[in-house]
Design an enzyme around this catalytic site. Structure first.
Site, PDB file in Angstrom:
ATOM      1  N   THR A   1       0.793  -1.624   0.452  1.00 52.57           N
ATOM      2  CA  THR A   1       0.248   0.255   0.099  1.00 52.57           C
ATOM      3  C   THR A   1       1.160   1.556  -0.170  1.00 52.57           C
ATOM      4  O   THR A   1       0.834   2.451  -0.873  1.00 52.57           O
ATOM      5  CB  THR A   1      -0.755  -0.058   1.109  1.00 52.57           C
TER       6      THR A   1
ATOM      7  N   CYS B   1      -9.193  -6.419   1.757  1.00 52.81           N
ATOM      8  CA  CYS B   1      -9.695  -4.865   2.351  1.00 52.81           C
ATOM      9  C   CYS B   1     -11.336  -4.181   1.484  1.00 52.81           C
ATOM     10  O   CYS B   1     -11.627  -3.124   2.319  1.00 52.81           O
ATOM     11  CB  CYS B   1      -8.568  -4.137   0.873  1.00 52.81           C
TER      12      CYS B   1
HETATM   13  N1  7TS Z   1      -1.935  -5.023  -4.046  1.00 52.57           N
HETATM   14  C1  7TS Z   1      -2.163  -5.983  -4.692  1.00 52.57           C
HETATM   15  C2  7TS Z   1      -3.189  -6.850  -5.770  1.00 52.57           C
HETATM   16  C3  7TS Z   1      -2.693  -6.541  -3.786  1.00 52.57           C
HETATM   17  O1  7TS Z   1      -3.634  -8.154  -3.910  1.00 52.57           O
HETATM   18  C4  7TS Z   1      -2.717  -6.546  -2.386  1.00 52.57           C
HETATM   19  C5  7TS Z   1      -3.456  -7.152  -0.898  1.00 52.57           C
HETATM   20  C6  7TS Z   1      -2.276  -5.137  -1.879  1.00 52.57           C
HETATM   21  C7  7TS Z   1      -1.303  -3.927  -3.361  1.00 52.57           C
HETATM   22  C8  7TS Z   1      -1.932  -4.448  -0.319  1.00 52.57           C
HETATM   23  O2  7TS Z   1      -0.808  -5.462  -0.080  1.00 52.57           O
HETATM   24  P1  7TS Z   1      -0.531  -4.564   2.098  1.00 52.57           P
HETATM   25  O3  7TS Z   1       1.302  -5.015   1.627  1.00 52.57           O
HETATM   26  O4  7TS Z   1      -0.487  -2.961   1.817  1.00 52.57           O
HETATM   27  O5  7TS Z   1      -0.966  -5.553   2.667  1.00 52.57           O
HETATM   28  N2  7TS Z   1      -4.794  -7.926  -1.173  1.00 52.57           N
HETATM   29  C9  7TS Z   1      -5.770  -8.046  -0.402  1.00 52.57           C
HETATM   30  C10 7TS Z   1      -5.803  -9.329  -0.644  1.00 52.57           C
HETATM   31  O6  7TS Z   1      -6.560  -9.503  -2.025  1.00 52.57           O
HETATM   32  N3  7TS Z   1      -6.875  -9.469   0.309  1.00 52.57           N
HETATM   33  O7  7TS Z   1      -6.480  -9.149   1.578  1.00 52.57           O
HETATM   34  C11 7TS Z   1      -5.893  -8.208   0.790  1.00 52.57           C
END
Ligand code: 7TS
Length: 393
Positions: A72, A327
């Site tokens: 994120t 999310c």
């Molecule tokens: N980008 C993608 C494609 C993702 O699937 C997710 C998390 C993020 C960014 C964010 O990642 P983080 O490291 O900031 O947590 N996706 C999901 C999901 O598909 N189910 O729960 C979280």
């Protein structure tokens, strides 16, 4: 039995990674920017970890990898960074092309930037849940500064045409960013062949720790620092380095790339077995042909069965799945992908995502097939009683 089939949301830490991280919580706790022995003794491990990340991407180390706290942050940084570095300085080039199915850390950030004069085109998925390279190319104008397209979709596992779009972007002098969160460890990655300028990843999606991620930046495609206050990360992101987590992410990424073959043979076969069994249930609909997808993911709808009801039946039997991205799971919304591909509204409310990892076993899949079939039968029976009662009323 407990079965974890929500690996697109997060993964368990690889035991080797945990062991590798341990000393950095105990005796090796120095700040790597300190000049004394405690600081100096952690630096080789940091360099090794970054080396593992460059190797995993097959990227030369004259490029940059900025360690962040999560994907994120990486996605926010790249979009806001491009705004400051390119769009704010040259407002004539204020157009960004992306897809309508990016993670909210892309789509919400772009909506925020809209208020600052950024023009955005969201390209829709086609009826199979894929993105047409031609549709992305057609969306580009002479004002386009950036294309941001995920490598693989988190809900469906569908792989997007990153190689073709990266070539197109390079030829047309447009910056190209890809959110590769769901691709690491699942598809072969080689940045000498795919010309990305920026790439996002997150350790907890490939059996590393939570709270650490990365942003790859190609040499010459600099971004401004968005976190001021120190010289860490070559002045690109201030703040004391989280050595244990960076070390963990480095090894996790190395291990993930080492297991790409296994993911595409053994784990793909397990996913296909699960998929075949579920597809035989009446009125089921799987998004995207198997060969279009990452080897671990399955998004399926079963007409007449609420996604949440199936989720709870599975949960009661110890099986973790999801109705889509975590999310959005607080709001019991229709699955956005099912909505995006234009299926009828019922399918969007009946979606279940099952995502495996390299630690998933045959026994776990057999157990899941058994539970899933019984749950489908039970829930269908309830829903037809419900439909009958409603009809009589
Ligand atoms: N980008 C993608 C494609 C993702 O699937 C997710 C998390 C993020 C960014 C964010 O990642 P983080 O490291 O900031 O947590 N996706 C999901 C999901 O598909 N189910 O729960 C979280």
């Amino acid at each position: 039995m407990r079965v974890y089939l929500d690996n697109n949301a997060t993964t368990k830490i690889d035991p080797l990674v945990k062991v590798k991280m341990q000393p950095f919580f105990e005796e090796l706790y120095g700040n790597p920017n300190s000049l004394h022995q405690y600081g100096m003794e952690v630096r080789p491990a940091l360099n090794e970890a970054l080396g593992n990340m460059y190797d995993a991407l097959n990227a030369p180390n004259e490029d940059d990898i900025i360690v962040t706290s999560c994907a994120t942050e990486s996605n926010n940084s790249v979009l806001k960074g491009i705004y400051f570095e390119y769009i704010a300085k040259n407002p004539d080039k204020n157009h960004i092309v992306t897809t309508s199915v990016e993670h909210p850390s892309i789509s919400d950030t772009l909506m925020f930037l809209k208020d600052y004069g950024v023009d955005i085109t969201f390209v829709d998925v086609n009826e199979n849940g894929g993105i047409s390279a031609q549709a992305i190319k057609d969306a580009v104008t002479d004002k386009t500064v950036l294309i941001s397209m995920m490598w693989a979709n988190n809900e469906t596992g569908i792989i997007f045409p990153v190689e073709e779009i990266s070539r197109f972007a390079k030829e047309n002098k447009i910056l190209f960013h890809t959110d590769a969160v769901q691709a690491i460890g699942k598809v072969p990655l080689d940045l000498t062949k795919v010309h990305v300028d920026y790439l996002t990843f997150s350790a907890h999606k490939f059996h590393g720790p939570k709270g650490v991620g990365g942003l790859y930046v190609k040499k010459g495609k600099n971004l401004p620092n968005l976190l001021h206050g120190g010289e860490q990360m070559g002045g690109k992101r201030a703040g004391t380095l989280n050595v244990a987590y960076i070390v963990g992410m480095g090894l996790a990424m190395k291990q993930a790339m080492k297991h790409v073959e296994i993911m595409n043979s053994k784990i793909r076969a397990l996913r296909d077995r699960l998929e075949d069994a579920i597809s035989q249930l009446p009125d089921s609909f799987v998004v995207g042909q198997t060969e279009m997808r990452t080897p671990n993911t399955l998004l399926v709808s079963l007409r007449g069965i609420e996604g949440e009801s199936m989720l709870w039946d599975l949960n009661r039997a110890g099986i973790a799945a999801s109705t889509g991205s975590a999310c959005a799971s607080e709001s019991l919304h229709a699955n956005p992908i099912m909505s995006a591909i234009g299926k009828d509204p019922e399918l969007a409310h009946t979606a279940i995502r099952l995502s495996l990892s390299r630690f998933t076993t045959e026994d776990e899949i057999d157990y899941t097939i058994d539970v899933f079939k019984k749950a489908a039968k039970r829930l269908r029976a309830i829903s037809s009683t419900y439909a009958y009662t409603n009809a009589v009323a």
